[in-house]
Design a protein around this motif. Sequence first.
Motif, mmCIF file in Angstrom:
data_model
loop_
_atom_site.group_PDB
_atom_site.id
_atom_site.type_symbol
_atom_site.label_atom_id
_atom_site.label_comp_id
_atom_site.label_asym_id
_atom_site.label_seq_id
_atom_site.Cartn_x
_atom_site.Cartn_y
_atom_site.Cartn_z
ATOM 1 N N UNK A 29 0.836 -1.201 0.000
ATOM 2 C CA UNK A 29 0.000 0.000 0.000
ATOM 3 C C UNK A 29 0.868 1.246 0.000
ATOM 4 N N UNK A 30 0.311 2.376 -0.488
ATOM 5 C CA UNK A 30 1.102 3.607 -0.586
ATOM 6 C C UNK A 30 1.256 4.300 0.772
ATOM 7 N N UNK A 31 2.423 4.849 1.019
ATOM 8 C CA UNK A 31 2.666 5.667 2.220
ATOM 9 C C UNK A 31 3.143 7.033 1.760
ATOM 10 N N UNK A 32 2.698 8.082 2.444
ATOM 11 C CA UNK A 32 3.233 9.421 2.182
ATOM 12 C C UNK A 32 3.758 10.011 3.476
ATOM 13 N N UNK A 33 4.992 10.455 3.436
ATOM 14 C CA UNK A 33 5.565 11.123 4.603
ATOM 15 C C UNK A 33 5.950 12.536 4.182
ATOM 16 N N UNK A 34 6.068 13.444 5.155
ATOM 17 C CA UNK A 34 6.382 14.831 4.780
ATOM 18 C C UNK A 34 7.807 14.977 4.241
ATOM 19 N N UNK A 35 8.017 16.028 3.465
ATOM 20 C CA UNK A 35 9.349 16.307 2.921
ATOM 21 C C UNK A 35 10.314 16.690 4.039
ATOM 22 N N UNK A 36 9.775 17.286 5.085
ATOM 23 C CA UNK A 36 10.616 17.775 6.188
ATOM 24 C C UNK A 36 10.579 16.783 7.345
ATOM 25 N N UNK A 83 7.904 6.092 10.887
ATOM 26 C CA UNK A 83 6.452 5.885 10.834
ATOM 27 C C UNK A 83 6.062 4.605 11.573
#
Lengths: 420, 420
Positions: A29-36, A83
Amino acid sequence: MRDFLPAEVNAREKVLSTVSGVFESYGFGPLETPAIERLEILQGKYGEEGDRLIFKIAQRGAKATEEADLALRYDLTVPLARVVAEYGDRTGKIFKRYQVAPVWRADRPGRGRYREFYQCDVDVVGPEFGLADAETILVLTDALAALGLKGFEVRLNSRKVLRGLLESYGIDPARETDVLVALDKFDKIGEAGVRKELDERGLDAAFLLLEVSGPEDELRRQLGRTEVGRAGLEEVDRLIDLAGPLVSDGAVRFSPMLARGLSYYTGPIFEVYVKGSTSAISSGGRYDDLVGMFAGRSIPAVGGSLGIERIIPLVSRPEEGVVSPAKVLVAVLDGDSPGDALGLAAELRAARIPTEVYLDEDHVGKQIGYASARGIPYAVLRGPKEKEQGIVTIRDLQTREQTAVPEGDLIAVLRDRSST
Amino acid sequence: MRDFLPAEVNAREKVLSTVSGVFESYGFGPLETPAIERLEILQGKYGEEGDRLIFKIAQRGAKATEEADLALRYDLTVPLARVVAEYGDRTGKIFKRYQVAPVWRADRPGRGRYREFYQCDVDVVGPEFGLADAETILVLTDALAALGLKGFEVRLNSRKVLRGLLESYGIDPARETDVLVALDKFDKIGEAGVRKELDERGLDAAFLLLEVSGPEDELRRQLGRTEVGRAGLEEVDRLIDLAGPLVSDGAVRFSPMLARGLSYYTGPIFEVYVKGSTSAISSGGRYDDLVGMFAGRSIPAVGGSLGIERIIPLVSRPEEGVVSPAKVLVAVLDGDSPGDALGLAAELRAARIPTEVYLDEDHVGKQIGYASARGIPYAVLRGPKEKEQGIVTIRDLQTREQTAVPEGDLIAVLRDRSST
């Protein structure tokens, strides 16, 4: 750093969505984490050189002169580890995720390298060595195959093989990193170079080089002398057994020379080569200690990534400049009724025909030129004369043929043409 | 800043792809710009407060103590202006682009606001006032309608209306920004608040407030007294005429009170409200001077954006935790043959059935539990006994029913079930 104009974005997106599709077919599944990220999360995870290349964000307001506390994402693996530590109750005992996203490195740009570039990672967090390691190799080679690449060579080794060798020759385990760093350069600087580098680091490791590049049965005998060496061999053989038969159009081979630069690997490591390429287009391995650094308890993990920036130019060739997603341009011929053009375009869109209206005031030749330049296949012309007669002119921009059709037939005719 | 786990990524992606689909149906193409811009590109474009909120990137290496030279993208409009100036020969005389991407602001987080958030912009660079302005309003309201939102009120004004009023009352044009900033707060601080703020800024502008909130025919008379006021009224009337009839389920209304904070607008400005919402969910306007700042020659432009972070929670409700994209879990029942499980999964995937293999060593109950928790509808069990008989057991994880089918029928049966 680069800008991507629409044609390039489309070409890149096509590759990325093919890859994501394969990842999802395996249940990742897709995960998105912040750039910072907080700087302390990143620091000390990528080795000395890595630390130097992290983009740091200056403090804000009154603290502007103090040390940076934030930094830009340097890879996708460390954020994954954070995460899992942070949301462990939600990610569960086995967490399979992919992430395709930019990372930033303050590297000297050039030679096709950029300071902002995409990484494309799959990882399985939770399971000990075994199926998960095999699946990591399979999902990556499957993704490469889905992009049309052929003839894969998966070079496989285990950090335990290297550790076993060092141990069997009585080399201080603390020197492991030095050996890895030197070995990792083999492709770039050759055997003589590696030998020189080992010498310079005060390592009398000529025998090591002989061993990893010599006959396999001798190497296996030497590895059999230590427990960790035997464990490494077992990992390699098990993976060749599990993944080997299923790699599409390719083979998995024991490559005792393979070292991989990153310090966090603990078990199997691999690189994927495609026929004719001299550098790996995919790589990965097991890192059983990294997630634990954040979670405070041991959490095994294995993963790999596609060298997507190197792969994209291999498998796609974007058109030049700007292409329009529209299939039809409604020309504006009659200064008094541009509102009619907006209305006609709305009707076509409601019929699921992507449609542009020419948004400036120019003569019809210029409007047609605009559509041609953007690859829009048809222009629809409805001037005062056409309106009077209740007809519309369709111009095919490739053949330059014009056909007049009754207004009521326009949608049916355009649909018919688009489908052939 | 936020992490998005797979279920949340899926929910967000669904919204974003609906929106992009509508943008493309109008012929807008995607643009991607880097997260990092040179600081000088961003500085001075967002007003004093904006400058303060730009995330600056510390210098690298020996220059670490010097002033920052790079910064994180603060919005998507300034990068667009830079791109048009840089690639003007490739973007052409009319450039229609959309960009859906994160931006970063060093704001005090809280109240549903984040320091990393997505913006979702459409812009037309090139044409003077007219059709392009109408299309900007239409494409945005169409995108909102495609998300299932209803009952739009498009509040429309022109910066020229405000300028005309100031001129007609003999107020120094240099004070325009002060008036805009005060008026822009009307929704937050009310009429008394705005009056107070104008007083504090030394502006005797009570009449202005009366004018913009009073009867429209009086306002129109006052605007008729200056050229710029008349031009502003013409813009408003023309847009109501062009876009009004085509806004799906909504109306375009002249809203003389509307000011919009950003300093770069030069002509029409608008905000879109949806029934029941007290703040705008979309906004935009014409900015004819911004692109020229980079290009060195005047290039008109108009655009707008969806307040996508506010819209997502209105139109989607993500599932909790982690969902798997897989439709089948292949359980591993027989310690000796996990390779068979990998092979069976590969067969199912080749038949386009997304399939997970259970990657850890656990008893079957735990494996079923894993699949259920991730919303995988079927588990396939093939233990030693089943193998002997040449059958496979399919377990429906919702009904808990188990069916034994001949191995050769597995794919057909699973396909059949998935399609009903």
